[in-house]
Motif scaffolding. Structure first.
Motif, PDB file in Angstrom:
ATOM      1  N   PRO A 156       0.683  -1.416   0.068  1.00 11.19           N
ATOM      2  CA  PRO A 156      -0.063   0.134   0.395  1.00 11.19           C
ATOM      3  C   PRO A 156       0.851   1.269  -0.068  1.00 11.19           C
ATOM      4  CG  PRO A 156      -0.985  -1.545   1.471  1.00 11.19           C
ATOM      5  CD  PRO A 156       0.156  -1.910   0.903  1.00 11.19           C
ATOM      6  N   GLY A 157       2.109   1.193   0.644  1.00  9.89           N
ATOM      7  CA  GLY A 157       3.327   3.067   0.141  1.00  9.89           C
ATOM      8  C   GLY A 157       3.318   2.578  -0.668  1.00  9.89           C
ATOM      9  N   ILE A 195      16.450  -3.809   5.298  1.00  9.09           N
ATOM     10  CA  ILE A 195      16.031  -3.608   3.510  1.00  9.09           C
ATOM     11  C   ILE A 195      16.245  -1.911   4.636  1.00  9.09           C
ATOM     12  CG2 ILE A 195      13.402  -4.618   3.763  1.00  9.09           C
ATOM     13  CD1 ILE A 195      12.371  -2.530   5.859  1.00  9.09           C
ATOM     14  N   HIS A 196      16.202  -0.585   3.258  1.00  2.41           N
ATOM     15  CA  HIS A 196      16.792   0.033   3.839  1.00  2.41           C
ATOM     16  C   HIS A 196      15.835   1.992   3.962  1.00  2.41           C
ATOM     17  CE1 HIS A 196      17.151   1.578  -0.582  1.00  2.41           C
ATOM     18  NE2 HIS A 196      17.996  -0.055  -0.522  1.00  2.41           N
ATOM     19  N   GLU A 197      14.455   1.053   3.154  1.00  7.77           N
ATOM     20  CA  GLU A 197      13.400   2.272   3.340  1.00  7.77           C
ATOM     21  C   GLU A 197      12.767   2.389   4.902  1.00  7.77           C
ATOM     22  OE1 GLU A 197      11.515   2.081  -1.052  1.00  7.77           O
ATOM     23  OE2 GLU A 197      11.938  -0.401   0.381  1.00  7.77           O
ATOM     24  N   GLY A 198      11.603   3.230   5.081  1.00  3.72           N
ATOM     25  CA  GLY A 198      11.431   3.310   6.626  1.00  3.72           C
ATOM     26  C   GLY A 198       9.070   3.553   5.764  1.00  3.72           C
ATOM     27  N   LYS A 199       9.006   2.846   5.113  1.00  2.00           N
ATOM     28  CA  LYS A 199       7.292   2.784   4.371  1.00  2.00           C
ATOM     29  C   LYS A 199       6.612   2.187   5.609  1.00  2.00           C
ATOM     30  CE  LYS A 199       7.631   1.896  -0.344  1.00  2.00           C
ATOM     31  NZ  LYS A 199       8.407   2.866  -0.395  1.00  2.00           N
ATOM     32  N   LYS A 200       5.389   2.264   5.946  1.00  3.44           N
ATOM     33  CA  LYS A 200       4.711   1.757   7.142  1.00  3.44           C
ATOM     34  C   LYS A 200       4.208   0.971   7.174  1.00  3.44           C
ATOM     35  CE  LYS A 200       0.708   4.193   9.867  1.00  3.44           C
ATOM     36  NZ  LYS A 200      -0.261   4.484   9.400  1.00  3.44           N
ATOM     37  N   LEU A 205       4.153  -6.209   5.703  1.00  4.48           N
ATOM     38  CA  LEU A 205       2.737  -5.577   4.536  1.00  4.48           C
ATOM     39  C   LEU A 205       3.992  -6.446   3.058  1.00  4.48           C
ATOM     40  CD1 LEU A 205       1.389  -1.774   4.830  1.00  4.48           C
ATOM     41  CD2 LEU A 205       0.215  -3.543   5.025  1.00  4.48           C
ATOM     42  N   MET A 206       5.288  -6.437   3.383  1.00  4.81           N
ATOM     43  CA  MET A 206       5.754  -7.518   2.479  1.00  4.81           C
ATOM     44  C   MET A 206       5.437  -8.870   2.156  1.00  4.81           C
ATOM     45  SD  MET A 206       9.250  -5.643   2.326  1.00  4.81           S
ATOM     46  CE  MET A 206      10.614  -6.612   1.065  1.00  4.81           C
ATOM     47  N   PHE A 207       5.280  -9.364   3.151  1.00  5.44           N
ATOM     48  CA  PHE A 207       5.072 -10.659   3.421  1.00  5.44           C
ATOM     49  C   PHE A 207       3.360 -11.061   3.270  1.00  5.44           C
ATOM     50  CE2 PHE A 207       8.970 -11.160   5.620  1.00  5.44           C
ATOM     51  CZ  PHE A 207       9.614 -12.427   5.403  1.00  5.44           C
ATOM     52  N   LYS A 208       2.537  -9.434   3.795  1.00  4.57           N
ATOM     53  CA  LYS A 208       1.760  -9.746   3.578  1.00  4.57           C
ATOM     54  C   LYS A 208       0.803 -10.159   1.479  1.00  4.57           C
ATOM     55  CE  LYS A 208      -3.430  -8.203   4.479  1.00  4.57           C
ATOM     56  NZ  LYS A 208      -4.117  -6.790   4.793  1.00  4.57           N
ATOM     57  N   ALA A 209       2.291  -9.043   1.179  1.00 11.35           N
ATOM     58  CA  ALA A 209       1.680  -9.473   0.096  1.00 11.35           C
ATOM     59  C   ALA A 209       2.456 -10.082  -0.221  1.00 11.35           C
ATOM     60  CB  ALA A 209       2.614  -7.637  -1.155  1.00 11.35           C
TER      61      ALA A 209
END
Ligand code: URA
Length: 248
Positions: A156-157, A195-200, A205-209
């Motif tokens: 979603p982000g 990871i090197h980002e900080g999306k909410k 959410l990555m594993f959910k996807a």
């Protein structure tokens, strides 16, 4: 000096948060509300106030890490009175605040400071600082699912940047209460995710996807700074070397 830099130096908040506070009308200079960041100030003469309280330059900077337990909000104050990470930082000046955030249920390394410029630099996306997590997920994601996570995946982000993902082990555990109707043992796979980002809620959410639920998530490292064996719920100050490494 620019108004937001001066206020960030005083340790009230990061430069980004201060800019927002300026636009929202919380800051006055010599009694006049300033709404546009970038306003030049004379540090010797001007009187800067944040919500009516005079902003003083800081004489000492504090840097510490907390091993956050699940169940604490990453915020300085909760209007609904729920437990926050600040409840775990006893005997410390009120001016410190968390750098970035962890979800309510996420555990592990959370950094705090009162150095607004340090926080600002560390949080800036251009610095791409690596964050390492341990993630326990329900079921075993396929090779293809892991490739999708490694390459970047739509959440979603937005689409995530490439990530490093390593499966560490797989365990069979008794059913959790949420799943107890089936009375079947559950298979839980443990991963190291970098990871090197900080999306909410990014890791969840990555594993959910790819169809897997994260049942436990713990951050163990930010750049060169590791959680080590700091007990859960405890904090410790960073060494000057650790601060310098994060700033490098
Ligand atoms: N990813 C998440 O899903 N949650 C966090 O708290 C941090 C990273």
């Amino acid at each position: 000096m620019r108004l937001e830099k001066y206020i960030a130096t005083s340790g009230i908040a990061s430069r980004r948060a201060v800019k927002r506070a300026i636009r929202e009308g919380h800051i006055t200079v010599n009694g006049a509300k300033i709404l546009i960041p970038g306003h030049p100030i004379d540090v010797e003469k001007d009187i800067i106030e944040f919500e009516g309280k005079q902003v003083q330059p800081l004489t000492e900077h504090i840097y510490l890490i907390l091993n956050k337990p699940a169940g604490y909000l990453t915020t300085r104050r909760d209007e609904r009175g729920r437990p926050t990470v600040m409840d775990l930082l006893t005997d410390l000046p009120k001016s410190i605040y968390p750098v970035g955030r962890l979800d309510l249920e996420t555990e592990g390394l959370l950094l705090f400071t009162n150095d607004g410029n340090f926080a600002n630099r560390l949080m800036h996306p251009s610095h791409e600082i690596e964050k390492t997590y341990l993630a326990w997920v329900n079921g075993i994601p396929s090779k293809r699912a892991l490739e999708r996570l490694r390459n970047g995946i739509a959440i979603p982000g937005g689409k995530t940047a490439p990530a490093k993902i390593k499966q560490l082990n797989v365990k069979t555990v008794p059913p959790s209460s949420a799943n107890s109707k089936t009375h079947k043992n559950e298979v839980v796979a443990k991963f190291r995710v970098i990871i090197h980002e900080g999306k909410k809620r990014q890791v969840r959410l990555m594993f959910k996807a790819v169809g897997h639920r994260v049942i436990r998530l713990k951050r163990t490292r930010i750049g060169a700074l590791g959680l080590g064996n700091l007990p859960q719920g405890q904090y410790r100050f960073l060494t000057p070397t650790e601060v310098a490494q994060l700033q490098a």
